[in-house]
Design an enzyme around this catalytic site. Structure first.
Site, PDB file in Angstrom:
ATOM      1  N   ARG A   1       0.824  -1.209   0.000  1.00  0.00           N
ATOM      2  CA  ARG A   1       0.000   0.000   0.000  1.00  0.00           C
ATOM      3  C   ARG A   1       0.862   1.265   0.000  1.00  0.00           C
ATOM      4  O   ARG A   1       0.484   2.289  -0.565  1.00  0.00           O
ATOM      5  CB  ARG A   1      -0.923  -0.028   1.227  1.00  0.00           C
ATOM      6  CG  ARG A   1      -2.031   1.000   1.214  1.00  0.00           C
ATOM      7  CD  ARG A   1      -3.172   0.580   2.113  1.00  0.00           C
ATOM      8  NE  ARG A   1      -2.778   0.438   3.501  1.00  0.00           N
ATOM      9  CZ  ARG A   1      -2.987   1.368   4.443  1.00  0.00           C
ATOM     10  NH1 ARG A   1      -3.589   2.496   4.120  1.00  0.00           N
ATOM     11  NH2 ARG A   1      -2.630   1.154   5.678  1.00  0.00           N
TER      12      ARG A   1
ATOM     13  N   ASN B   1      -2.668   8.350   5.396  1.00  0.00           N
ATOM     14  CA  ASN B   1      -1.330   7.779   5.558  1.00  0.00           C
ATOM     15  C   ASN B   1      -0.976   7.448   7.000  1.00  0.00           C
ATOM     16  O   ASN B   1       0.072   6.842   7.257  1.00  0.00           O
ATOM     17  CB  ASN B   1      -0.274   8.741   4.999  1.00  0.00           C
ATOM     18  CG  ASN B   1      -0.292   8.802   3.492  1.00  0.00           C
ATOM     19  OD1 ASN B   1      -0.710   7.843   2.830  1.00  0.00           O
ATOM     20  ND2 ASN B   1       0.147   9.919   2.923  1.00  0.00           N
TER      21      ASN B   1
ATOM     22  N   SER C   1      -7.354 -15.527   4.630  1.00  0.00           N
ATOM     23  CA  SER C   1      -6.359 -15.588   3.556  1.00  0.00           C
ATOM     24  C   SER C   1      -5.611 -14.267   3.434  1.00  0.00           C
ATOM     25  O   SER C   1      -5.059 -13.955   2.387  1.00  0.00           O
ATOM     26  CB  SER C   1      -7.059 -15.927   2.226  1.00  0.00           C
ATOM     27  OG  SER C   1      -6.133 -16.020   1.164  1.00  0.00           O
TER      28      SER C   1
ATOM     29  N   HIS D   1      -6.084  -5.951  -2.271  1.00  0.00           N
ATOM     30  CA  HIS D   1      -6.780  -6.063  -0.987  1.00  0.00           C
ATOM     31  C   HIS D   1      -6.853  -7.506  -0.510  1.00  0.00           C
ATOM     32  O   HIS D   1      -7.395  -7.779   0.565  1.00  0.00           O
ATOM     33  CB  HIS D   1      -8.187  -5.487  -1.089  1.00  0.00           C
ATOM     34  CG  HIS D   1      -8.215  -4.000  -1.223  1.00  0.00           C
ATOM     35  ND1 HIS D   1      -9.362  -3.277  -1.525  1.00  0.00           N
ATOM     36  CD2 HIS D   1      -7.226  -3.071  -1.096  1.00  0.00           C
ATOM     37  CE1 HIS D   1      -9.075  -1.990  -1.577  1.00  0.00           C
ATOM     38  NE2 HIS D   1      -7.789  -1.843  -1.332  1.00  0.00           N
TER      39      HIS D   1
ATOM     40  N   VAL E   1       0.414  10.483  -5.104  1.00  0.00           N
ATOM     41  CA  VAL E   1       0.645  11.864  -4.669  1.00  0.00           C
ATOM     42  C   VAL E   1       2.021  12.305  -5.168  1.00  0.00           C
ATOM     43  O   VAL E   1       3.033  11.736  -4.777  1.00  0.00           O
ATOM     44  CB  VAL E   1       0.587  11.991  -3.136  1.00  0.00           C
ATOM     45  CG1 VAL E   1       0.778  13.449  -2.709  1.00  0.00           C
ATOM     46  CG2 VAL E   1      -0.738  11.461  -2.599  1.00  0.00           C
TER      47      VAL E   1
ATOM     48  N   HIS F   1       0.321   4.583  -2.208  1.00  0.00           N
ATOM     49  CA  HIS F   1       0.151   5.911  -1.601  1.00  0.00           C
ATOM     50  C   HIS F   1       1.223   6.884  -2.070  1.00  0.00           C
ATOM     51  O   HIS F   1       0.966   8.086  -2.182  1.00  0.00           O
ATOM     52  CB  HIS F   1       0.187   5.798  -0.071  1.00  0.00           C
ATOM     53  CG  HIS F   1      -1.077   5.260   0.519  1.00  0.00           C
ATOM     54  ND1 HIS F   1      -1.637   5.746   1.674  1.00  0.00           N
ATOM     55  CD2 HIS F   1      -1.917   4.268   0.098  1.00  0.00           C
ATOM     56  CE1 HIS F   1      -2.754   5.089   1.955  1.00  0.00           C
ATOM     57  NE2 HIS F   1      -2.937   4.173   1.009  1.00  0.00           N
TER      58      HIS F   1
END
Length: 324
Positions: free
Chosen positions: A64, A96, A246, A192, A72, A68
């Site tokens: 992630r 964040n 999982s 995800h 930006v 992120h």
């Protein structure tokens, strides 16, 4: 006359070669450090593995972190910078504040600096670590083009990431603004399959969806009951697995959950509201050989190209949390 035409041909060919070389030099490429730091990927992999072997739950946050960073100011390592007395950095922005794994990036950077001081950017390390953590939890392994340089600006006020509350129209617009397609949207959402989510990111769906104390009708009622046990009303500290049972293995189970109306975020459920994303989900859960692993690598490479600094732009940070 023939000699003159031949000379013009070779001159044009030479100019074209120079142009091609210069454009390649300004972009990213696989093996960018092959001469300046040939062991960089092995060092990154070994150092990252030393953390993931002890704490596999860090794989989700580190994946992630790359997302992120890239959304930006582009993939420039700006998400790693600490705030100063005169500036609140991206780290301080609400989306964040749940990021973890900065210590992994710092450890990798220290190891790389010992071998090749001042050569490898923090932005490239973030991209390489994201690839490696996915691979370490049984996910795909892809070739990462490198050559990014580090940005010197990081502002919390500029953080405008796609939120978990967006509908499909908003999601498509957000990804399109970064040059990413609808396919990239549904593929990258598949990330995800690993990681966790804190209660506030979905509690409205199980307690107060429209402000009338109701629940989200697109969410499986049985799953709502389960989530309410995990997250009491007003709970801001607890968390749940995004892919229950999982969450430490990179697989296609996320798409099975979404198809059963058990996607945790509104942005997950939204993938069923578009023909292209819905068809993709169906293909991944019904195919004997899903294309997700290959697609994920391709979309990660594409995302890793967003707004990169190359050539002489930016800098190569000595420490990832501070500019030189």
């Amino acid at each position: 006359m023939a000699l003159r035409l031949l000379f013009k041909f070779f001159l044009s060919f030479a100019v074209a070669l120079c142009y091609l070389h210069s454009t390649n030099a300004q972009g990213l490429k696989v093996g960018f450090y092959s001469k300046t730091c040939p062991d960089v990927e092995a060092i990154v992999q070994k150092t990252t593995a030393s953390f993931i072997s002890r704490a596999p739950s860090l794989s989700g946050p580190l994946l992630r972190m790359h997302f992120h960073d890239c959304f930006v100011r582009g993939c420039d390592g700006s998400v790693l910078l600490n705030s100063t007395k005169s500036n609140q950095a991206e780290k301080e922005a609400v989306p964040n504040q749940s990021l973890r794994g900065f210590q992994v990036i710092d450890a990798v950077k220290d190891a790389v600096e010992k071998e090749c001081p001042g050569v490898v950017s923090c932005a490239d390390i973030v991209a390489l670590v994201a690839r490696d953590v996915v691979s370490m939890v049984r996910g795909p392994h892809w070739k990462v083009p490198t050559g990014r340089r580090d940005g010197v600006v990081s502002r919390a006020s500029e953080v405008n990431l796609p939120s978990p509350f967006l509908n499909i129209t908003q999601l498509k617009a957000s990804f399109s603004q970064k040059g990413l397609s609808v396919k990239d949207l549904v593929v990258l959402s598949g990330g995800h399959t690993i990681g966790i989510a804190h209660c506030p990111t979905f509690s409205n769906r199980i307690y107060n969806f429209t402000g009338k104390g109701d629940t989200d009708p697109t969410l499986d009622p049985n799953y709502i009951t389960h989530l309410r046990i995990k997250c009491k009303q007003g709970d801001v500290t607890s968390f749940v697995q995004m892919d229950p049972g999982s969450s430490k293995i990179f697989d296609t189970d996320y798409y099975k959950l979404v198809s059963k109306r058990r996607g945790l975020f509104q942005s997950d459920a939204a993938l069923l509201d578009d023909d292209e994303t819905k068809v993709y989900i169906g293909l991944q859960i019904n195919s004997a050989q899903p294309s997700f692993f290959n697609d994920f690598g391709e979309s990660m490479v594409k995302m890793g190209n967003i707004g990169v600094l190359t050539g002489k732009a930016g800098e190569i940070r000595k420490k990832c949390a501070v500019i030189n």
